[in-house]
Design an enzyme around this catalytic site. Structure first.
Site, PDB file in Angstrom:
ATOM      1  N   SER D  68      40.053  41.245  38.676  1.00 29.42           N
ATOM      2  CA  SER D  68      41.450  41.640  38.426  1.00 29.42           C
ATOM      3  C   SER D  68      41.607  42.802  37.459  1.00 29.42           C
ATOM      4  O   SER D  68      42.698  43.367  37.342  1.00 29.42           O
ATOM      5  CB  SER D  68      42.258  40.462  37.895  1.00 29.42           C
ATOM      6  N   TYR D 193      42.414  45.435  48.920  1.00 32.68           N
ATOM      7  CA  TYR D 193      42.502  44.597  47.726  1.00 32.68           C
ATOM      8  C   TYR D 193      41.150  43.979  47.360  1.00 32.68           C
ATOM      9  O   TYR D 193      40.727  44.031  46.202  1.00 32.68           O
ATOM     10  CB  TYR D 193      43.551  43.505  47.953  1.00 32.68           C
TER      11      TYR D 193
END
Lengths: 310, 310, 310, 310
Positions: D68, D193
C-alpha cells in the site's frame, strides 16, 4: 374449494378496466434499454386454480420479461439439488434493506439475508452453475415443464442488456466470493443469473407454472412432485416476508398473500389450496413493484377473500 | 373448524413432557435482575379456540411477565385511537436488524420500521401517553377486559428493574424526539412502555385475550369488536413478518403462524379462524425467543396442520 | 520565530475587507433560536503569538458563542484530571461520520471515535461532571484563567435554548450509558455540556486562551503549565484529523493547521511554536464551519506560510 | 536543518537492537501465500535527508513488497496527469472505516473517501489505466526514476497471488463502476493496482524516492519537480489523516508525522523540510501496520523531536 370460475372471468375483466389509466402512476424500468422499450399501456391478469381451470383478461397470453419472479424457480431447483445444506450458505430472514444493497451482505459476512434479494439469487445461481453441467439449459427446461409449453424463451436482447449493466450484481458476487461463499467463476454465475431474469412468459404461463406452491408441491397438471410439501410451505413463507422488495410488509399488511414481483412488471401471488394469480403491467412504483399489478391482486384478493391472515 | 379438544389436552401434556429437559438449552433473560430470578424449569401451554374452549398443560395458569407480547395490545389501542394516521409515524416493514437497534432508526429519520421492534413500541407508547388521560390505567383495564379477569397485574418489581436499566430505550426515544416523532415527554413515554412490559399473565389468560385476532376482530367471549376485521388482518400480517425478533423469517419458514414472543419466555401464535396458542418457558435462545416455547408451538402447529402457508 | 506584527495588522484588515460580502455564501445556525438571531454580517479575526503579542481586525473583541470550540478546553480538563485512563473510554481516530451521528457509536459499543464529535464531548462532560464538585464552575473558572479575563460569561439564553433542543445529544448520552460508558446522571452530563457550549468569548480572548497548544503546554502570559508538552502535541494531532467536522480532511489538505470550529461561527487554528489564529463570522457552510472563518484562516496561513505539512 | 548524520547511524543501530524480539508481537500478512513466506525476523531502517545524505541499519538494502505504500506514488501520477479534476471523483476525508470496507463506498455513491483506502487506490488505478498507454510500465519507470535505480522490480509471484485473492478489490471496483465512477475495464484496473502493490524496494530506496514530499515537491537528487509544492503539501495532509489505516489518528496522536504503511511490513514517514524515514519488519499489528516499523519510527521521531504538532 372447487368453484365455477365463469363469473370470475367477467369480474377480472371489470377490475382490469378500472385500472385502465392507473399505469400512468408508475414508471417503466429503465436501468436497461431492453426493458425501457416496452409499451407501458399493456396489462394482463390470469388466475390458475389447482383443479385445473385457468382464466384471464387483457394481454394475459403476451410474454413479458419475468425478471425477479425467476428467483422462485431458481430457489426450487437449488433446494431440490442440494437439500437443506443450502441454508448454511443463505438465510431466510427479511432484509429491511434495498434488494440490491451491498451493506447488509458485508455485515453478515457474505451470507445473503434471503433468496429473494439479488445477493441471494446470485448465490442460488452459483449453486446451479456449480451443480448442473448446463444450468441455463436445465433452468429453461424446468420452466417449459412447469408452464407446459415449449414456447417459453430467453430474450437475448434483455440478456445482453442485463450483462452490459450488471456491475452492481458483479460487485455482490465478488464480495460473496471474497467471503468464500461462491464456488463457480463469477462470469458463469452472472451468466446463469441474467439468463434466469431474461426468460419471457405470459400471465397464464406463470400462473400455471407456480400451482405447485398452492398444492403442497405437486403440479396438478402432471401430478408430479415439483418439490416436497414442506418446501412449498417454506417458499410461501419466504415469499410472504420477502417477496415484494422493500414493500413486502405493506403487501402482507394490505393483501396477505405470498407474492413475488419482477421489474418487468409481473407480480404473482400464491393462494394456498386454491391457485395462483399473475398480473402484469410494466410501470413500477418507487419500490420496483408494478403499480397496476399490485392493484389488481389487491382487488382480487379482497373480492374473493383470499388472504391467509384472516 | 369446530372440534373436540379432549384428545388435544392429552396431546399437549405429551408434548410438554417431551420438552422436559429442553429448557436447559436456553438462558433466562438477565438484563434485569427481576427476570433473572424466575425458575427456569417452569413451563406451560394453553390453547384457546374461537368457539370458547380452552385447554392447557403444565403451569398454564401461572402468571409470567408478558414483556414484548404487550406490543400487540398497545398497537391495537393505538390503531383504535388514532386510526390510519398512525402509519404516517411508523412503518410496517420487517426490520432485518436487532430489535433494539438504533442504526435503522437513524437511517430512516426517526420512523420506526414496525410496531414490534422497541423503537416502534416506544412510538406506540407515545401515542397512548399523549391520547389517554391515564394511559397506564387504560392499558391495564384493556388487558383485564380481554383476559376476562381482574387478576391481571403490573409487577412493580419488574417495572422498577426495567426503568433502572432502560438507557437504550431512552436513547431510542430521544432520537425519535429529535426527529419530531415523539409528542409526550420521554419519562412519560418510558413509564407507559415499561408498565406495558411489566404486566403478568398466564398462558390461559394470554391465549384467551388474543382470540380477537383469530376471529376477525371480535372477542368470542363477549361478542364485542376489539378491532375491525381489517385491523386484525393487518396485525396478523405484522406478526407474521416481524413478531419473532430476528428469527421471524425462520419461524415463518418452519412453523407458519403469526406469532409474538417476549423475553419473559412467553410465545403466542394466532391461528386464523381457529384460535390462539400460548406457550411459556423462561430460558431463551440467542434471538431472545423461548426455546421450549418455540418447540411447543412448532409441534402443535405440525400435529394439527395449522400453518397458513399450506 | 519572533517577528513584528505591525505589518500583519494591516494585512489582517485587508483580508477582512476582501471577505466583506462572502458571509452571504453561508447560513447562520438555526437549530436553536438563540443562535439564529445573531447579525450575520459581523466578523472578526485575531492572532495571538507565543511571545505575547496580539493583533486583530473587525469585531475581534465582540463576544460570540464558542460552541464546539469548547470541546478543546473540556478535553484538556479531563486529560489533566484522569490522565491516560481517559483513552480507555474514548478513541482518537477520525470518524468519517457526521459529528452528531449515532450509528458509529452503536457499532463501536458506546466508545466515541474522538473527543471532537458530540458523543466524545458528552463523554468528556461525564468525566468532568463526575470528578468535579461543580464542573460548570470549574470550567468557567478555567476559561477565565486562560483568557486572562473575568468577563468570560455563560450566555443563559443560549444555554436554555440548547437544553430545549438537546434530544439528539440526550440520545447519544443514553446510548453510551446503556453501554456502561457514562457514570453521572444524564441530566448532569447534558447540563455541563450545554454550559460549555454556551460560553461567550471574543476572537482575542479565544486566541490568547489557546496559546498553550502552540507553546508545548505552557501559557506564555502566566508561564504556568496548562497541560504537558505531550498532551499539547496530542490535542494538536486530534484537531488536525478531527477538528473541522466532516471537512477536516479538506482543511488539512488546503490549509494544514490544527483547527476547531463551532456553529457559533468561530474557527481557531493552532500554529505550533508561533501562536493561535481565531476568526469569527456566523454564517456556516453545509459542514457547519464558518464560511468567512475558513477563508480568513486559509488566507493568513498561505500569506505567512504557516502550514505544518511543508 | 543541515546536520551530521554520523551519530544518528549509531543511534539507528541501537534502536534496531532494542526491537530485536519485538517482531514476535505481530503476525506476518497471510491473506496471500507469497507474503506469508517472508522471514518475520528481518528488519531494516533508513533515513534519507533532503540534503542528500542517507543512512540505515539492519536489512536496509533488502527489497520487500511495498504494497500500500505504492498508493502514494499512484496518487502523484494521477494528480500530475489529470489535475484537480481528480477530486471530483474521490474525496480527501479520513474514512473511519476499515481500509477495505465496502459500506462507506455504497453510502457515498461510489466516491471513495480518500486515496489511501483500497477503493480510492482502485479509482487512482482506473485514472492511470485510462490515461497511459501502458500504465504499468509508466508506474515502474516512475518508481525507478524516484529510487534512482533500475533495480526496482515487480514481484511476479506476489502479483499472481494478489490477483488470485483479489475478489474483495474486484467487488469494490465493480461497485464504483455501477456508480459510473470507473472508466476502464475492471480487469485492467485490477491488473494495474496489483502491479503497483507488487513492486519491491528496500528501505533506502523508499526513503530516497519520497524525498520530494519533504522538499516541496522537488527531488533533491535530480532537482526535478516531481509534483508542485502545493501537491506535496496536500499529499502530506492526506498521509497525516489517513495513511496508517484505522490507526491513523493514534499515529498522529503519538508520533505526529505524515506516514504510510503497507502489509508487506514497510512504513514510511515524511518529515517536512528534513527528510524521509523508512522502517521495515514484516509482522503486523491488528490494524495491518508493522509492529516494529511503528516502534522504530516512534523512537526516531521522539529522539530527534520531529513531530509536526509541536
Amino acid at each position: 374449494m372447487k368453484q365455477d370460475l365463469t363469473d370470475l372471468r367477467e369480474k377480472l375483466q371489470a377490475l382490469l378496466s378500472e385500472q385502465h389509466m392507473q399505469y400512468q402512476q408508475g414508471k417503466v424500468a429503465d436501468y436497461i434499454p431492453a426493458l425501457a422499450e416496452v409499451n407501458p399501456a399493456l396489462m394482463g391478469v390470469a388466475i390458475a386454480t389447482i383443479d385445473g381451470q385457468i382464466i384471464g383478461a387483457g394481454q394475459d397470453k403476451t410474454p413479458f420479461s419475468i425478471q425477479s419472479i425467476s428467483k422462485i424457480f431458481g430457489l426450487v431447483m437449488a433446494m431440490n439439488r442440494i437439500g437443506d445444506s443450502l441454508w448454511q450458505r443463505i438465510n431466510m430472514e427479511p432484509s429491511g434493506q434495498p434488494f440490491n444493497s451491498i451493506i447488509q451482505l458485508e455485515w453478515e459476512k457474505g451470507i445473503p439475508r434471503n433468496p429473494m434479494i439479488n445477493a441471494g439469487a446470485l448465490l442460488i445461481a452459483d449453486v446451479l452453475a456449480s451443480h448442473f453441467s448446463s444450468s441455463k439449459l436445465a433452468f429453461l427446461s424446468f420452466m417449459r415443464q412447469l408452464a407446459g409449453s415449449e414456447a417459453v424463451q430467453i430474450d437475448r436482447n434483455v440478456y445482453q442488456s442485463e450483462l452490459a449493466h450488471g456491475n452492481r450484481n458483479a460487485a455482490l458476487a465478488y464480495l460473496m466470493k471474497s467471503f468464500g461463499n461462491i464456488d463457480a467463476e463469477i462470469p458463469s454465475v452472472l451468466s446463469h443469473y441474467f439468463t434466469q431474469c431474461s426468460v419471457t412468459m405470459s400471465c397464464q404461463q406463470l400462473a400455471r407454472s407456480l400451482l405447485f406452491l398452492a398444492n403442497k408441491g405437486k403440479d396438478p397438471y402432471t401430478n408430479s412432485n415439483i418439490c416436497s410439501a414442506k418446501d412449498a410451505h417454506r417458499i410461501n413463507a419466504i415469499l410472504s416476508t420477502s417477496g415484494m422488495y422493500d414493500q413486502s410488509g405493506e403487501f402482507a399488511f394490505s393483501v396477505g398473500l405470498p407474492a413475488k414481483s419482477g421489474v418487468g412488471g409481473g407480480v404473482i401471488a400464491v393462494v394456498p389450496s386454491f391457485g395462483v394469480i399473475c398480473a402484469w403491467s410494466p410501470p413500477l412504483n418507487p419500490y420496483g413493484n408494478s403499480v397496476v399489478g399490485i392493484n389488481l391482486i389487491t382487488d382480487i384478493a379482497e373480492t374473493l377473500g383470499l388472504s391467509i391472515y384472516h
